[in-house]
Design a protein around this motif. Structure first.
Motif, PDB file in Angstrom:
ATOM      1  N   PRO A  33      43.918  33.242  53.986  1.00  0.00           N
ATOM      2  CA  PRO A  33      43.881  33.463  55.583  1.00  0.00           C
ATOM      3  C   PRO A  33      45.261  34.353  56.080  1.00  0.00           C
ATOM      4  N   ILE A  34      44.891  35.095  57.113  1.00  0.00           N
ATOM      5  CA  ILE A  34      46.157  35.900  57.576  1.00  0.00           C
ATOM      6  C   ILE A  34      46.794  34.899  58.453  1.00  0.00           C
ATOM      7  N   PRO A  35      48.210  34.627  57.908  1.00  0.00           N
ATOM      8  CA  PRO A  35      49.073  33.589  58.652  1.00  0.00           C
ATOM      9  C   PRO A  35      49.162  34.128  60.245  1.00  0.00           C
ATOM     10  N   PRO A  36      49.353  33.061  61.124  1.00  0.00           N
ATOM     11  CA  PRO A  36      49.429  33.311  62.634  1.00  0.00           C
ATOM     12  C   PRO A  36      50.570  34.168  62.725  1.00  0.00           C
ATOM     13  N   SER A  37      51.536  34.162  61.748  1.00  0.00           N
ATOM     14  CA  SER A  37      52.963  34.563  62.261  1.00  0.00           C
ATOM     15  C   SER A  37      52.621  36.287  62.343  1.00  0.00           C
ATOM     16  N   ILE A  38      52.028  36.708  61.714  1.00  0.00           N
ATOM     17  CA  ILE A  38      51.532  38.448  61.517  1.00  0.00           C
ATOM     18  C   ILE A  38      50.885  38.592  62.655  1.00  0.00           C
ATOM     19  N   VAL A  39      51.457  39.810  63.238  1.00  0.00           N
ATOM     20  CA  VAL A  39      50.856  40.232  64.436  1.00  0.00           C
ATOM     21  C   VAL A  39      50.103  41.536  64.055  1.00  0.00           C
ATOM     22  N   ILE A  40      48.641  41.671  64.141  1.00  0.00           N
ATOM     23  CA  ILE A  40      47.905  42.766  63.996  1.00  0.00           C
ATOM     24  C   ILE A  40      48.097  43.798  65.108  1.00  0.00           C
TER      25      ILE A  40
END
Length: 178
Positions: A33-40
């Protein structure tokens, strides 16, 4: 007619196993899963490679195989042409009650698209989305994602759509290239 009972049994076995696989997939968590800390900060779509990438600071964080419309080459010019637009747009709203497994709307048509359609004397169309599989048919993603089947939208698997919905914020730009 000994082949008839055998055919029925094999058909039932295929249905049961397909349903079991779909159930297991629907109850399992994404592998990475994409960590919530990474901003797309951008979504990039390459129509010719059939790929959608979630980008952050110029780096691809996650890539997904996509399906497009039945006539995918070229920029969308009018309603019903089964093309996906080319250009930079915005992801402007999310739809949890879509006819497909969740969807995010792409801001097509923009002012230039509307002007060009008016010049041609046609309706520019709209309702271009990133979406999952049609409701009730998620188990067919293995086959559907190998062909272009939408009316101009960008289709991904249901698992991919869940990840995209969680990672992408409204207002994120989407760049679609040929």
């Amino acid at each position: 007619m000994p082949w008839l009972p055998i055919t029925i049994v094999l058909s039932l076995a295929a249905i049961v196993s397909t349903s079991a696989i779909a159930y297991v997939k629907s109850t399992s968590k994404p592998k990475n899963p994409i960590p919530p800390s990474i901003v797309i900060d951008r979504v990039f779509v390459d129509k010719s490679d059939r790929v959608l990438k979630l980008m952050s600071d110029g780096k691809a964080i996650k890539s997904y195989r996509i399906a497009l419309g039945g006539s995918p080459v070229g920029h969308k010019q009018q309603e019903g042409d089964q093309r996906t637009p080319v250009g930079v747009y915005t992801l402007d709203y999310k739809n949890e009650n879509s006819i497909a497994h969740r969807s995010i709307h792409i801001s097509y048509p923009n002012t230039a698209d509307k002007a060009y359609a008016k010049k041609l004397g046609v309706n520019a169309g709209g309702d271009i989305m990133i979406h999952g599989q049609m409701n009730g048919f998620g188990y067919l993603a293995l086959f559907n994602q190998r062909r272009d089947w939408t009316d101009g939208c960008i289709a991904v698997t249901n698992d991919a759509m869940d990840e995209i919905m969680a990672a992408v914020k409204l207002g994120t730009p989407i760049e679609i290239v040929e």
